[in-house]
Design an enzyme around this catalytic site. Structure first.
Site, PDB file in Angstrom:
ATOM      1  N   LYS A   1      39.369  28.921  10.357  1.00 55.14           N
ATOM      2  CA  LYS A   1      40.599  28.389   9.772  1.00 55.14           C
ATOM      3  C   LYS A   1      41.639  29.501   9.659  1.00 55.14           C
ATOM      4  CE  LYS A   1      38.372  24.559   9.223  1.00 55.14           C
ATOM      5  NZ  LYS A   1      38.479  23.554  10.290  1.00 55.14           N
ATOM      6  N   ASP A   2      42.885  29.079   9.530  1.00 56.03           N
ATOM      7  CA  ASP A   2      43.998  30.029   9.451  1.00 56.03           C
ATOM      8  C   ASP A   2      43.793  31.038   8.333  1.00 56.03           C
ATOM      9  OD1 ASP A   2      44.989  27.255  10.372  1.00 56.03           O
ATOM     10  OD2 ASP A   2      46.509  28.609  11.145  1.00 56.03           O
TER      11      ASP A   2
END
Length: 695
Positions: free
Chosen positions: A245-246
């Site tokens: 994920k970011d």
């Protein structure tokens, strides 16, 4: 010579929009809480952190200790077999460890390091030997400080009564951080954490994997798991997850770990910063890359400037109605000045030395200290200096240098030393590069209003839940990322959906729309469109010196022809799309609630209820000991509510109000939220450009 700038959208084929509606100015990721991501699991549920409590099912890792083989049993036959497997020196060391364990005592049992072993198949045989013959001992593979040699470490498991103080369990006991001699007298770093995968002390009734929800703020997925693993004494590869994920975001996702009781991980919440874990349960299988349905995004665009609110409304409603071109976003091609698809192109041409230089050479935009190391290595070729000074997250660089030190000049072997998910990402990036350009040509030449003859579509019988992007798992943005400590992770299995070429009869029946159109990621089993769009694949590949139909260099791994290929939808609509226009005055105020905000609010509510005097009468529907929980699936707050909340945390009534647009939508796993935002703003989503707006 270093490239002068980072990759642009135009360079990787991102050129078209689905609508001609004007966009507006807005700043993406002014604060990391402006970008909230919730994983959508394979069953369609949105992964949220709603509880930090332990599961109802309790697991005691020592429950089966009585069934474990005794440490003081007669192991003469097993030792004889071990001598034949590993040699007399290793056998003597193992016998010494067994004698110490059998004698008992309260001191620690120092792990035994076996002789260096470069044969992976042999190491697997040794690990299996211990699992079969010495179930109270645990083994793992540890790397020498030179980054090349490997050896097997043997320790006493908790079944023999060691616990954390005997055998270096948990975080390694008193053995962590020491240097130790192996059988040949060489120095080996023994500061690697112990892995619990060999432990047999686990209740038969419980699933062997603990699944939990990981909520992190402004951290990479792998960095967050690295912190947790260090506290538990586990290697990062012990954890399974569906996708990275970011970093600059607040994200929640599922994670699994093998045979670790929930109470051990739950206890870390008091010590973790920017990370929380919860929603524990035991399951039979661990997670792997790509095992998710998609992601739910809550994105806040600040500093919105437009001619009118009606223009904003038209643009946002247009995104919900018209969707966006399903491009691979800039993250796919790396954040540095050397795009991953250029490295992929060098690999596909068989230019091994050139590919190595692209990975190692100086590049613009990096920290000065890293840039200095790259420049020093380029000038002097000092591998040892580079290995000492490259940070841990430069996985590809360090892997290449370690192999070059062992086999100077063998550039192909050095490239194969890069963890497979990362080295294949380079090739997949080139596939994505071709796909983006093909998508732009399809939209520019034929528009998006209808299907045309020769288009590729999924057959109605295949019912794909999401466009198949073969081998393109969620390992984007890993060019320099610390998210890449996934050496032992397998890429998802390749899977080809059934497609067909649209013919005149299909057009007459009108059973397909532009939403059904797909384009291929080139491979041996992927069909090309039956119209002019097919030409761009071959033309661009030919210009790059690459054949999509032949293996030019004989190395199957780095050839398009050895990959099955896949398909991806050209068009994507945001799912369950919601939005609102907000006003705010405080740039530092949070405009969207995260899981941690909701949990904290729930605790404050409970504390307030606990301190309030009891009501005079009891309600039949709400007994006095019942705690009402605030629902998590709440609608978005109104702009008026948000403004009041922002003022309450320090905003001044005299400050001018600003506009923000908050969006919430779900996308399939392989789609990029930044491409949806690009369609909305009609502007670049590059980090460099966004920084110019956020002033």
């Amino acid at each position: 010579m270093a490239r002068s700038s980072s990759v642009t959208e135009a360079e990787v084929g991102i050129a078209c929009f689905t609508s001609s509606l004007p966009g507006f100015r807005g700043v993406l990721k002014h604060r990391y809480s402006d970008f909230i991501v919730h994983e959508v699991a394979r069953d369609g549920s949105v992964v949220r952190l709603t509880s930090l409590d332990l599961p109802d099912q309790c697991v005691d890792a020592k429950e089966e200790e009585k069934a474990a083989p005794a440490a003081d049993a007669d192991h003469s036959k097993a030792l004889e077999s071990f001598s034949g497997l590993c040699g007399e020196a290793d056998c003597r060391a193992l016998r010494g460890l067994l004698e110490k364990v059998a004698a008992g005592g309260e001191g620690e049992f120092s792990p035994v390091m076996l002789s260096p072993d470069a044969d992976k198949a042999h190491r697997s045989e040794v690990h299996n030997f211990f699992k079969k013959n010495f179930k109270f001992l645990v083994t793992d593979t540890v790397e020498h400080s030179d980054g090349v040699q490997k050896y097997i470490r043997v320790r006493v498991g908790s079944e023999a009564g060691g616990g954390r103080g005997r055998g270096g369990g948990g975080r390694g006991g008193g053995d962590r951080g020491r240097k130790r001699k192996n059988m040949n007298g060489s120095d080996w770093g023994d500061d690697r954490p112990f892995d619990s995968r060999g432990s047999s002390s686990w209740p038969a009734h419980a699933g062997k994997f603990l699944r939990f929800h990981l909520c992190k703020e402004n951290k990479d997925t792998q960095d967050a798991l690295g912190v947790i693993g260090k506290m538990l004494g586990l290697q990062s590869r012990s954890f399974g997850f569906s996708g990275t994920k970011d970093k600059r975001a607040v994200t929640t996702q599922q994670v699994t770990v093998f045979k670790v009781p929930a109470n051990k991980i739950a206890a870390l919440n008091k010590r973790l910063y920017g990370i929380k874990v919860g929603n524990f349960c035991y399951v039979k299988e661990g997670l792997g890359l790509g095992q998710l349905m998609g992601n739910r995004f809550t994105i806040t665009l600040r500093g919105v400037v437009a001619e009118s609110e009606d223009m904003i409304k038209a643009a946002v409603d247009g995104l919900g109605k018209n969707g966006f071109i399903n491009y691979y976003g800039l993250q796919r091609f790396g954040s540095g000045s050397v795009p991953t698809h250029l490295i992929g192109a060098a690999l596909l041409r068989g230019e091994w030395k050139s590919a190595v230089h692209l990975v190692l050479d100086p590049r613009e935009g990096e920290r000065d200290d890293i840039k200095e190391v790259r420049e020093h290595y380029k000038q002097h070729g000092d591998i040892d200096m580079a290995l000492r000074n490259f940070p841990r997250h430069l996985v590809a660089e360090k892997a290449i240098l370690q192999c070059l030190r062992k086999c100077p000049g063998n550039y192909l072997q050095a490239l194969k030393g890069i963890p497979r998910p990362l080295r294949m990402m380079y090739v997949h990036a080139y596939q994505s590069y071709l796909w983006n350009h093909a998508a732009s040509m399809r939209v520019e030449k034929y528009g998006i209003s209808q299907v045309i003859e020769g288009d590729l579509v999924y057959t109605k019988e295949s019912h794909p839940g999401e466009a198949t992007s073969v081998g393109t798992s969620e390992v984007d943005s890993l060019t320099n990322a610390s998210e890449i400590d996934i050496c032992l992770e397998a890429l998802p299995e390749e899977n080809i959906q059934s497609v067909k070429l649209v013919d005149s009869e299909d057009l007459t029946k009108g059973i397909y729309s532009f939403e059904d159109v797909v384009l291929p990621l080139p491979g041996s089993q992927a069909l090309f469109p039956g119209n002019e769009v097919a030409q761009i694949y071959h033309e661009m590949a030919k210009k790059d010196g690459i054949s999509l139909t032949e293996n030019a260099h004989g190395v199957k791994e780095f050839s398009i022809t050895s990959m099955k290929g896949g398909y991806r939808r050209v068009f994507q609509k945001p799912i369950d799309f919601e939005w609102e226009l907000m006003t705010y005055t405080d740039d530092s105020a949070s405009l969207a609630e995260t899981d941690l905000d909701i949990l904290s609010k729930g605790k404050l509510t409970e504390a307030k209820v606990a301190n309030e005097p009891a009501p005079s009468g009891n309600s039949a529907s709400n007994p006095p000991d019942c705690k009402l929980e605030e629902p998590l699936e709440t609608s978005m707050p109104t702009s008026e509510t948000s403004l009041v909340e922002n003022k309450s945390i320090g905003s001044s009534d005299t400050l001018p109000s600003k506009l923000a647009v908050k969006l919430a939508f779900t996308l399939p796993a392989s789609s990029y939220a930044t491409m949806a935002i690009r369609e909305l703003l009609k502007d670049s989503t590059s980090v460099a450009y966004q920084k110019t707006l956020d002033c």
